[in-house]
Write an enzyme that holds these catalytic residues in place. Structure first.
Site, PDB file in Angstrom:
ATOM      1  N   GLU A 242      28.598  13.197  29.399  1.00 18.09           N
ATOM      2  CA  GLU A 242      29.248  14.501  29.315  1.00 18.09           C
ATOM      3  C   GLU A 242      28.212  15.623  29.356  1.00 18.09           C
ATOM      4  O   GLU A 242      28.403  16.648  30.025  1.00 18.09           O
ATOM      5  CB  GLU A 242      30.066  14.578  28.029  1.00 18.09           C
TER       6      GLU A 242
ATOM      7  N   GLU B  28      30.475  11.998  15.983  1.00 16.16           N
ATOM      8  CA  GLU B  28      30.591  12.350  14.568  1.00 16.16           C
ATOM      9  C   GLU B  28      31.336  11.291  13.763  1.00 16.16           C
ATOM     10  O   GLU B  28      31.202  11.226  12.547  1.00 16.16           O
ATOM     11  CB  GLU B  28      31.294  13.721  14.407  1.00 16.16           C
TER      12      GLU B  28
ATOM     13  N   ALA C 234      31.192  17.203  21.476  1.00 15.29           N
ATOM     14  CA  ALA C 234      31.459  15.968  22.220  1.00 15.29           C
ATOM     15  C   ALA C 234      30.224  15.083  22.345  1.00 15.29           C
ATOM     16  O   ALA C 234      30.333  13.861  22.402  1.00 15.29           O
ATOM     17  CB  ALA C 234      31.977  16.316  23.611  1.00 15.29           C
TER      18      ALA C 234
ATOM     19  N   THR D 182      38.133   8.423  24.635  1.00 17.73           N
ATOM     20  CA  THR D 182      37.238   7.314  24.982  1.00 17.73           C
ATOM     21  C   THR D 182      36.294   6.901  23.858  1.00 17.73           C
ATOM     22  O   THR D 182      35.659   5.850  23.962  1.00 17.73           O
ATOM     23  CB  THR D 182      36.392   7.667  26.223  1.00 17.73           C
ATOM     24  N   ASP D 183      36.146   7.704  22.803  1.00 21.18           N
ATOM     25  CA  ASP D 183      35.166   7.358  21.768  1.00 21.18           C
ATOM     26  C   ASP D 183      35.686   6.327  20.772  1.00 21.18           C
ATOM     27  O   ASP D 183      35.133   5.248  20.623  1.00 21.18           O
ATOM     28  CB  ASP D 183      34.725   8.622  21.016  1.00 21.18           C
TER      29      ASP D 183
ATOM     30  N   ASP E 118      19.350 -25.811  -1.268  1.00 22.13           N
ATOM     31  CA  ASP E 118      19.455 -26.916  -2.208  1.00 22.13           C
ATOM     32  C   ASP E 118      19.905 -28.156  -1.428  1.00 22.13           C
ATOM     33  O   ASP E 118      20.401 -28.042  -0.302  1.00 22.13           O
ATOM     34  CB  ASP E 118      20.471 -26.553  -3.297  1.00 22.13           C
TER      35      ASP E 118
ATOM     36  N   ASN F   8      28.407   9.846  25.783  1.00 21.99           N
ATOM     37  CA  ASN F   8      28.257  11.246  25.407  1.00 21.99           C
ATOM     38  C   ASN F   8      27.160  11.925  26.210  1.00 21.99           C
ATOM     39  O   ASN F   8      27.255  13.113  26.533  1.00 21.99           O
ATOM     40  CB  ASN F   8      27.968  11.352  23.907  1.00 21.99           C
TER      41      ASN F   8
ATOM     42  N   ASN G 186      36.219  13.131  24.529  1.00 20.96           N
ATOM     43  CA  ASN G 186      35.654  12.681  23.267  1.00 20.96           C
ATOM     44  C   ASN G 186      36.697  11.972  22.415  1.00 20.96           C
ATOM     45  O   ASN G 186      36.418  10.978  21.746  1.00 20.96           O
ATOM     46  CB  ASN G 186      35.094  13.891  22.505  1.00 20.96           C
TER      47      ASN G 186
END
Length: 947
Positions: A731, A308, A304, A771-772, A350, A728, A768
């Site tokens: 946690e 990843e 968690a 909420t991720d 230009d 994270n 994980n």
């Protein structure tokens, strides 16, 4: 229709440069005047495949799915499943192995999310690739057609012109002054003159003058060729076959993300081991079930704590941003070029078409008797005819001006048409300017219409003249009309038109005419003069065929002052770029005076600042060149070599350079620049191929808009990194501090458990999962929150995760952990606050607080300095992700089936109120931190350091 059979006979590989072009036409059964018919071209495409270089084999779906499980963190989850199943079997295999089932479900769902995210990124890249696909002009069905280069087939008749990229290997049929740059294939920098004649004896690739090759570029002339090789059967295909295994170098952002992931992985595994050891030492772990609980918690915590899915989310966020840019006419060909674009410190632009409208407009006409001014810009033939500040009324000046416009309109190959109220041109914009101006003076268009063209001497860069022979439709009179560079044309004139009279062009009149030209040039006008010669009866027969010898003894009419007006939005964009700390320079092949005037009008240079010419650059040594690159704002009359010099010198000074271009000669500089920007409308295929970005509207303002979007995209990357890592860490702190201070919080021995943990392994995995991904992805849609153009460019060497950002991540994570543990303490008997609920209820409340705190943190993370309440409701995707996460949390807390799986218990309204209040502590803490930071930085002129 083709005059050969529809079915093509097999064609063996052959050295086509040693055979006549007619042999290739017979072998491929194609009529060079009509080309293939569409049905035959389609059949050949199906038989031989697309004209594309082979790329790595497409990864099968099953391998993509398997790849989702090939991650060290997933291996940890699989170990957790094995441990859980082992413990369930040892304990008698009674009931369902809830922990193992839940963890397996999490693994599968995580794999599904990863697969969906990767597919989104691949689809985004594929869509962008299709937007920038090369095209070729061919004869098909007896008509000229533009087709994707990937659809070229053997036997197609290629029509080649200046600026085209050659789409396939082909045998020349005809060539007129055709020169091709083959540097990409042979390494020879000098363009090669092509000749369709058959060669005798085998010759090296660079000497095969009757062939053109895929990937090369036409720099001059035109030609016709029959395609003899496509895809991997081309010369460049042979090279690609040796290079197709080469891997691209990751960008600095990719490297840093990979490094952060690796560092976090090692760190949290160490933390997980420390937590597990601490639990065993602090608590009386005696049973196998307790040991399994500790192991599952440690593994789940390690999984968690590391995002990843970060690489996949990064790709999706980049793809979202790049597609948003594409909708605004800025097509970025490589996703990771966005980070470079947002770091641009110099934009080298230009002039024509980018800073200006590329709609040449005649603003002055100067004749022997005076001058008039024409108002109005662009190709809409509307405007006033003025002398001074009043409407022109001098009949002599008007008559002379009418003759200038009539002559310039007749010696002309452009067309002006109206479609639905919009005026459009075909042909050279300078020639079109005469057609537009002619409509502003009464009677000029009618005068031109009284004549028909009998012949032409085309314009060449050496002569700087163009002539056309006019025959009066009613009277048959022949008149040669010539227009061109004033200094050259005056050298061919012996007389001058003054009213209705023709007088000798003496030295005084010649000097006055040249002075008029200089005066117009000083006002940034491009000048074109017009003259004529009327033939008598005795030489009418000879004049029916004209050549350069006829361009003599001309009568000078006058000179037109032409200007390409600046884009109104370009000045605003230049000011915006300067505000963002970006230096804007103009690099053009135009006249120095014109370039300096336009640059001054747009705010690129100071009034009176002169342009640095290419000739001046050639005289400078390295030190002088670096000095010029650091101070000059305008470069004029520059060569391709000069452009490379300027770009290299700016880069040597530490600048990140964005360079625009449209012509073939711009390609080397575009490729050398950090961000090469090709024109989508006027740009050649070669420049588009060499560039990293294409402007769909050729507008400088779009570049600045793209830089803004690049900065917004990079901000969004920082947002989801800040969010993922701080959440994270929350946690990690919750579990670690909960174990260390278990006695203080009342967790020690709570509920009769030997190991009373603040969170269960399955609950950590749920957090994980819920909420991720959703909120992090939603941040890719976040609009601009901070004013990204109020700060200087980010340096390429700056770290994405700097010291200040890491401190913020740890601080917010700590607040989350403390809020969650205090919630558990409030409801649990004993501890700092004496509660009355069971361990399951207290743990569920702490679990819910942590989920809600992470959702509050999602809104915090949208800016590191601006309040979360600023533009709070602009991101509907983030609100949708948050609402979905709350709904899922309600389900896992209240539904009996999910309660059993995740070890939760129902919460009443009072519990939910406390959870929301405690979770909001994250919001108020970050608001206070941002307020203090803004107060400290308020009176400091420089932008905040990137964190």
């Amino acid at each position: 229709m083709v005059f050969f059979d529809a079915v093509r006979a097999p064609v063996e590989p052959t050295a086509w440069h040693l055979r006549a072009a007619s042999d290739a036409l017979v072998a491929f059964r194609v009529d060079p005047a009509a080309g293939l018919d569409s049905a035959e071209a389609e059949r050949r495409l199906q038989t031989d495949g697309p004209n594309e270089l082979r790329t790595s084999a497409r990864v099968p779906r099953w391998r993509k799915i398997l790849a989702q499980f090939q991650d060290p963190l997933i291996y940890l989850l699989l170990v957790a499943i094995a441990i859980s199943l082992g413990a369930w079997a040892v304990e008698g295999a009674t009931g369902a192995p809830i922990d193992a089932v839940v963890i397996a479900a999490v693994v599968l769902l995580n794999a599904l999310l990863g697969l969906v995210q990767e597919n989104k990124a691949e689809n985004a890249v594929a869509a962008l690739k299709s937007m920038t696909a090369a095209t070729s002009t061919v004869w098909r069905d007896g008509e000229l057609k533009t087709v994707p280069a990937a659809e070229l087939v053997l036997g197609d008749i290629l029509v080649l012109g200046e600026g085209d990229a050659v789409g396939a290997d082909a045998r020349l049929i005809t060539a007129t002054a055709l020169r091709v740059s083959e540097a990409s294939l042979t390494g020879e920098s000098e363009a090669v003159f092509k000749d369709p004649a058959t060669l005798g004896g085998d010759v090296p690739l660079g000497d095969r003058l009757n062939m053109v090759f895929k990937g090369t570029a036409v720099v001059q002339g035109r030609g016709l060729a029959v395609v003899t090789g496509t895809a991997m059967e081309t010369e460049v295909g042979a090279i690609a076959g040796m290079l197709e295994r080469t891997e691209s170098e990751p960008t600095p952002l990719q490297k840093e993300i990979a490094g952060v992931s690796k560092l976090l992985g090692i760190t949290v595994i160490v933390i997980a081991i420390v937590v597990m050891v601490t639990i065993v030492l602090v608590n009386e772990v005696s049973s196998l079930a307790d040991l399994v609980t500790v192991l599952l918690l440690g593994v789940s915590l390690a999984v968690a704590a590391v995002p990843e899915g970060l690489p996949a989310i990064l790709s999706v966020v980049l793809a979202i941003g790049v597609q948003r840019m594409a909708r605004r006419n800025a097509v970025v060909k490589d996703l990771h070029s966005v980070e470079t674009l947002g770091s641009a410190s110099v934009i080298a632009s230009d002039k024509t078409g980018t800073l200006t409208r590329n709609e040449m407009t005649i603003g002055r006409i100067v004749t022997a008797s005076g001058q008039i001014e024409l108002t109005g810009t662009g190709y809409r033939p509307e405007g006033q005819v003025l002398q001074g500040n009043h409407e022109a009324s001098d009949p002599i000046v008007l008559q002379e001006a009418s003759m200038v416009l009539a002559g310039g309109s007749f010696a002309n190959n452009a067309q002006l048409t109206e479609h639905g109220g919009e005026w459009q041109i075909q042909g050279d914009p300078t020639e079109a300017a005469f057609l537009v101006a002619a409509r502003k003076l009464v009677g000029v268009t009618e005068r031109v219409g009284e004549h028909e063209r009998q012949g032409e001497v085309p314009f060449t860069s050496e002569r700087k003249l163009m002539s056309a022979l006019a025959r009066h439709k009613e009277f048959g009179e022949l008149t040669l009309v010539t227009k061109g560079a004033p200094d050259v044309l005056l050298g061919r004139c012996t007389r001058m038109q003054v009213g209705t009279d023709i007088i000798p062009l003496d030295g005084t009149l010649r000097r006055k005419a040249l002075a008029d030209v200089e005066a117009l040039s000083a006002q940034a006008f491009r000048t074109l003069a017009v003259a004529y010669r009327r033939y008598g009866e005795q030489d009418r027969h000879e004049a029916e065929v004209i050549d350069e010898a006829d361009e003599n003894a001309l009568v000078y009419l006058g000179v037109a002052g032409i200007i390409d007006p600046p884009r109104a939005e370009a000045a605003v964009a230049v000011a915006e770029a300067r505000r963002a700390g970006i230096r804007v320079v103009m690099i053009t092949g135009d006249h120095p005076v014109t370039a300096a005037r336009i640059a001054s009008d747009l705010g690129i240079s100071q009034p009176g600042e002169k342009a640095v010419t290419g000739a001046r650059l050639d005289e400078l040594d390295d030190a002088g060149l670096r000095a010029a690159a650091g101070s000059a704002s305008v470069y004029a009359r520059v060569s391709p070599h000069n452009k490379l010099q300027i770009i290299d010198a700016m880069q040597a000074q530490g600048n990140v350079v964005a360079m625009t271009g449209d012509g073939v000669n711009d390609a080397p500089a575009l490729k050398s620049a950090d961000i090469g920007i090709a024109m989508g409308i006027t740009g050649t295929e070669v420049t588009k191929e060499a560039s990293k970005m294409i402007l769909g509207d050729d507008n400088f303002a779009t570049i600045v808009s793209a830089v803004r979007q690049g900065r917004v995209i990079f901000d969004n990357i920082e947002k989801f990194l800040r969010y993922l890592l701080s959440s994270n860490m929350g946690e990690v702190f919750t579990v670690f501090l909960g174990v260390v201070f278990a006695g203080t919080l009342g967790l020690a021995g709570a509920g009769g458990e030997a190991v009373a943990l603040p969170l269960l392994a399955t609950q950590i995995l749920w957090i994980n999962l819920v909420t991720d991904s959703g909120p992090a992805l939603a941040m890719g849609f976040d609009p601009e929150i901070d004013d990204v153009m109020s700060r200087p460019p980010r340096k390429i060497t700056d770290r994405v995760l700097g010291r200040r950002m890491w401190l913020g991540i740890l601080a917010v994570g700590l607040v989350m952990g403390i809020a969650s543990l205090l919630t558990i303490d409030i409801f649990l008997p004993g501890g700092l606050v004496d509660g009355s609920d069971s361990l399951d209820v207290a743990r569920t409340a702490g679990f819910t607080t942590l989920v809600l705190a992470q959702l509050f943190n999602a809104f915090n993370s949208r800016s590191d300095t601006t309040s979360a309440f600023h533009r709070l409701f602009v991101n509907k995707w983030l609100w949708g992700a948050a609402v979905l996460a709350v709904a899922l949390q309600l389900a896992v807390v209240e539904l009996p089936l999910l309660q059993q799986a995740f070890g939760t218990a129902s919460l009443d309204a009072a519990h939910w109120a406390v959870c929301i209040g405690m979770a909001s502590a994250v919001l108020w803490f970050d608001e206070l931190r941002k307020l203090l930071y803004r107060s400290i930085r308020k009176n400091q002129p420089t932008a905040a350091p990137r964190g």
